[in-house]
Enzyme design. Structure first.
Site, short mmCIF file in Angstrom:
data_model
loop_
_atom_site.label_atom_id
_atom_site.label_comp_id
_atom_site.label_asym_id
_atom_site.label_seq_id
_atom_site.Cartn_x
_atom_site.Cartn_y
_atom_site.Cartn_z
N LYS A 55 6.26 12.92 7.77
CA LYS A 55 5.72 11.57 8.04
C LYS A 55 4.39 11.62 8.82
O LYS A 55 3.52 10.79 8.60
CB LYS A 55 6.75 10.75 8.82
CG LYS A 55 8.01 10.40 8.01
CD LYS A 55 8.95 9.55 8.84
CE LYS A 55 10.39 9.65 8.41
NZ LYS A 55 10.71 9.04 7.13
N GLU A 60 6.19 5.19 17.24
CA GLU A 60 5.74 4.11 16.35
C GLU A 60 6.21 2.79 16.95
O GLU A 60 7.31 2.70 17.50
CB GLU A 60 6.41 4.33 14.99
CG GLU A 60 5.65 3.77 13.83
CD GLU A 60 6.25 4.25 12.51
OE1 GLU A 60 5.69 5.16 11.89
OE2 GLU A 60 7.28 3.69 12.08
N HIS A 73 19.76 2.16 8.69
CA HIS A 73 18.42 2.37 8.11
C HIS A 73 18.49 2.96 6.71
O HIS A 73 17.53 3.58 6.24
CB HIS A 73 17.54 3.28 9.00
CG HIS A 73 17.38 2.77 10.39
ND1 HIS A 73 16.84 1.54 10.67
CD2 HIS A 73 17.70 3.31 11.58
CE1 HIS A 73 16.83 1.35 11.98
NE2 HIS A 73 17.36 2.40 12.55
N ARG A 128 9.38 11.54 -5.47
CA ARG A 128 10.47 11.83 -6.43
C ARG A 128 10.92 10.52 -7.06
O ARG A 128 10.46 9.45 -6.67
CB ARG A 128 11.64 12.45 -5.68
CG ARG A 128 12.06 11.53 -4.53
CD ARG A 128 13.32 11.95 -3.86
NE ARG A 128 13.48 11.32 -2.57
CZ ARG A 128 13.95 10.10 -2.34
NH1 ARG A 128 14.30 9.31 -3.36
NH2 ARG A 128 14.06 9.61 -1.12
P1 ADP Z 1 13.64 7.54 6.25
O1 ADP Z 1 12.64 8.52 5.74
O2 ADP Z 1 14.66 8.16 7.13
O3 ADP Z 1 14.21 6.67 5.18
P2 ADP Z 1 11.74 5.46 6.97
O4 ADP Z 1 10.56 5.68 7.85
O5 ADP Z 1 11.49 5.37 5.51
O6 ADP Z 1 12.83 6.59 7.26
O7 ADP Z 1 12.49 4.15 7.46
C1 ADP Z 1 13.77 3.76 7.02
C2 ADP Z 1 14.10 2.38 7.57
O8 ADP Z 1 14.07 2.41 9.01
C3 ADP Z 1 13.12 1.28 7.19
O9 ADP Z 1 13.40 0.71 5.93
C4 ADP Z 1 13.34 0.30 8.31
O10 ADP Z 1 14.52 -0.44 8.14
C5 ADP Z 1 13.54 1.21 9.52
N1 ADP Z 1 12.24 1.48 10.21
C6 ADP Z 1 11.47 2.58 10.08
N2 ADP Z 1 10.36 2.49 10.84
C7 ADP Z 1 10.43 1.30 11.46
C8 ADP Z 1 9.57 0.61 12.40
N3 ADP Z 1 8.44 1.16 12.84
N4 ADP Z 1 9.96 -0.62 12.82
C9 ADP Z 1 11.13 -1.17 12.40
N5 ADP Z 1 11.97 -0.58 11.54
C10 ADP Z 1 11.63 0.65 11.06
#
Ligand code: ADP
Length: 520
Positions: free
Chosen positions: A126, A210, A245, A302
């Protein structure tokens, strides 16, 4: 400018599918339709799985734990070579985003049905992804674009971002590796815990900070890119109904995007692909805040679990496009040919118990009788009588519906769920039925906090709810109200240029594959 050097088209006659469950069977289906022979692999736990029986060849690859079977990249490459495959399709999960595996596949002279190892590397982490998109006008969630481990530095950055904030693992995935910090006093301890959790879970202790976006919606854009510099976006999927999440219900199109926001997000996603020289199917994930501002989260390099909703609204077979691109053919569709056709919703049927915090609930699938009829698709990895192994993701199947508009899709999903006969482990089926009856879901007013806000486990599922008029929370709609909303939604859709029921003029299935086949 071409994203990678285009190679001469080379047909794929035989593919090894380095996966299991529903996605292995789903890939196999398209391969068969394209005349590609399939080699399945299976662990001891999957010996009787349907994808094993349906493949042209199937080979045992070891005991149930994935580290001893599906994650043995070198062994899978060796098998693909021995079986004279030209390509390996990794599906999702397992080795699908492992850049070293992709590199090893390339070095073995095989094609990976996916992006190059370089793009995978750029987007696999990330923090690296945030750095890669710098200069491409991609809005990022306010925070750091570098790993943080020093508590003093973290405190300084945290004050700048404000609270609540998230500490995220750079190598995180599947909703794991995130910690919310609500005040400065918690920061030090949370940072240490996050670093040790990330080290244990991902073998990489790199974490970053973040801003925690309040009440966001998860909107992602499906991309397809070929070797000739053509990149198209296949609109969005909304995946805001999540637990831990992780996504449970996905739909396309989103109920909250208007045509101009759709174009803005689509074009931003294309710029992310340009930033990493992307080829093949990929998804750019964004969070959309309450003011309709969107922020880049990450790119999944993917095919995704939820790809069928995109297939339904575009009429495209994404796995077919993946094979064509991998074989070196140019994309046969242009952006301007694409239209959104109706609405599609997917429910992930997981062997987990919504009455017990969605914890895995395994056992034998005693009865498994999926719904049928118009606009219904079931992508399953299991059959009646099978035991659900403890070793893998609890996803049993995906129920996907398609209908002319969102309300009709919700009605269809409800009908399908009513028809579904499943017994054995607890699953997310009745949870899906509950969501489809919630007023805020039906009216498109929800965010990633929907489950936390409304869902109360067995209280929600087992107590007959009062009529929505008298209920402030978890408020199901009456039938007459659904009809009234349907009329409003239809009116809205007819006035929207983007949502049309017409098919595009250009053919969706190109003839190039058959030409290539004939000439080689
Ligand atoms: P992963 O790679 O584990 O799926 P992501 O960064 O794609 O993680 O985030 C998955 C979920 O986590 C998002 O869809 C959201 O619900 C929550 N999330 C991630 N980052 C944030 C953020 N900065 N603020 C609020 N919710 C977040």
């Amino acid at each position: 400018m071409p994203s990678t050097l285009a190679h001469a088209p080379k047909p794929i006659h035989k593919v090894l599918i380095a996966n299991r469950g529903e996605i292995a069977w789903r890939i196999l289906r398209t391969a068969r339709e394209m005349g590609i022979e399939t080699v399945a692999v299976f662990s001891e736990a999957d010996r009787y799985a349907p994808h094993v029986r349906h493949a042209d060849w199937a080979f045992p690859i070891g005991p149930p734990p994935s580290t001893a079977s599906y994650l043995r990249g070198g062994h899978l490459i060796q098998l693909a070579l021995e079986q004279e495959c030209q390509a390996i399709h990794p599906g999702y999960g397992f080795l699908s985003e492992n850049a070293s595996f992709a590199k090893a596949v390339e070095e073995a002279g095989l094609l990976l049905v996916g992006p190059s190892s370089k793009s995978m590397e750029a987007m696999g982490n990330k923090v690296a992804a945030k750095q890669a998109v710098a200069g491409y006008e991609i809005p990022l969630v306010p925070g750091t674009d570098h790993p943080v481990s020093d508590p003093n530095q973290a405190a300084e950055i945290a004050e700048g971002i404000g609270f609540p904030l998230l500490i995220k693992a750079a190598a995180g995935g599947g909703g794991k590796g995130m910690r919310i910090v609500t005040k400065i006093e918690e920061l030090n301890e949370s940072l240490n815990l996050a670093i040790s959790e990330a080290t244990n879970a991902f073998g990489n202790g790199s974490v970053f900070l973040e801003k925690y976006i309040a009440a966001p919606r998860h909107i992602e854009i499906q991309l397809m890119a070929d070797d000739f510099g053509n990149i198209i976006y296949l609109f969005e999927r909304e995946c805001s109904i999540q637990r831990r999440h992780q996504k449970l219900i996905e739909e396309a199109p989103s109920s909250c995007l208007d045509p101009s926001l759709r174009i803005a997000m689509g074009e931003a996603a294309v710029r992310v692909a340009l930033a990493c020289g992307y080829r093949n199917a990929g998804t750019v994930e964004f969070l959309l805040d309450e003011n309709n501002r969107f922020y880049f989260l990450e790119m999944n390099t993917r095919l995704q679990v939820e790809h069928p909703v995109t297939e339904y609204i575009t009429g495209l077979d994404l796995v077919r496009l993946q094979f064509e691109i991998t074989a070196g053919l140019p994309l046969s569709i242009r952006q301007e040919d694409l239209r959104i056709n109706g609405h599609s919703i997917e429910l992930r049927i997981c062997a987990e118990d919504p009455r017990n915090q969605f914890l895995p609930d395994l056992g034998k699938l005693i009865r498994f009788h999926p719904p049928q009829g118009p606009g219904i698709r079931l992508d399953s990895g299991y059959e009646e009588g099978m035991d659900i192994p403890v070793h893998y993701d609890p996803l049993l199947a995906k129920l996907i519906v398609h209908a002319p508009d969102r309300l009709a899709a919700i009605a269809r999903m409800k009908r399908a769920l009513d028809e579904f006969e499943l017994s054995g482990p607890a699953t997310t089926l009745d949870f899906g039925r509950w969501v489809m009856s919630q007023r805020d879901f039906v009216e498109g007013r929800f965010d990633t906090g929907f489950i936390a806000k409304y869902f109360r486990g067995s209280e929600s599922l087992d107590t007959p709810l009062p009529p929505w008029e008298s209920s402030a929370e978890g408020n199901p709609l009456s039938f007459s109200e659904e009809i009234a909303i349907a009329a409003v939604v239809l009116q809205h859709q007819f006035s929207s240029q983007e949502v049309q029921n017409s098919q595009p003029d250009a053919p969706f299935v190109s003839d190039a594959w058959h030409q290539l086949w004939k000439n080689n």
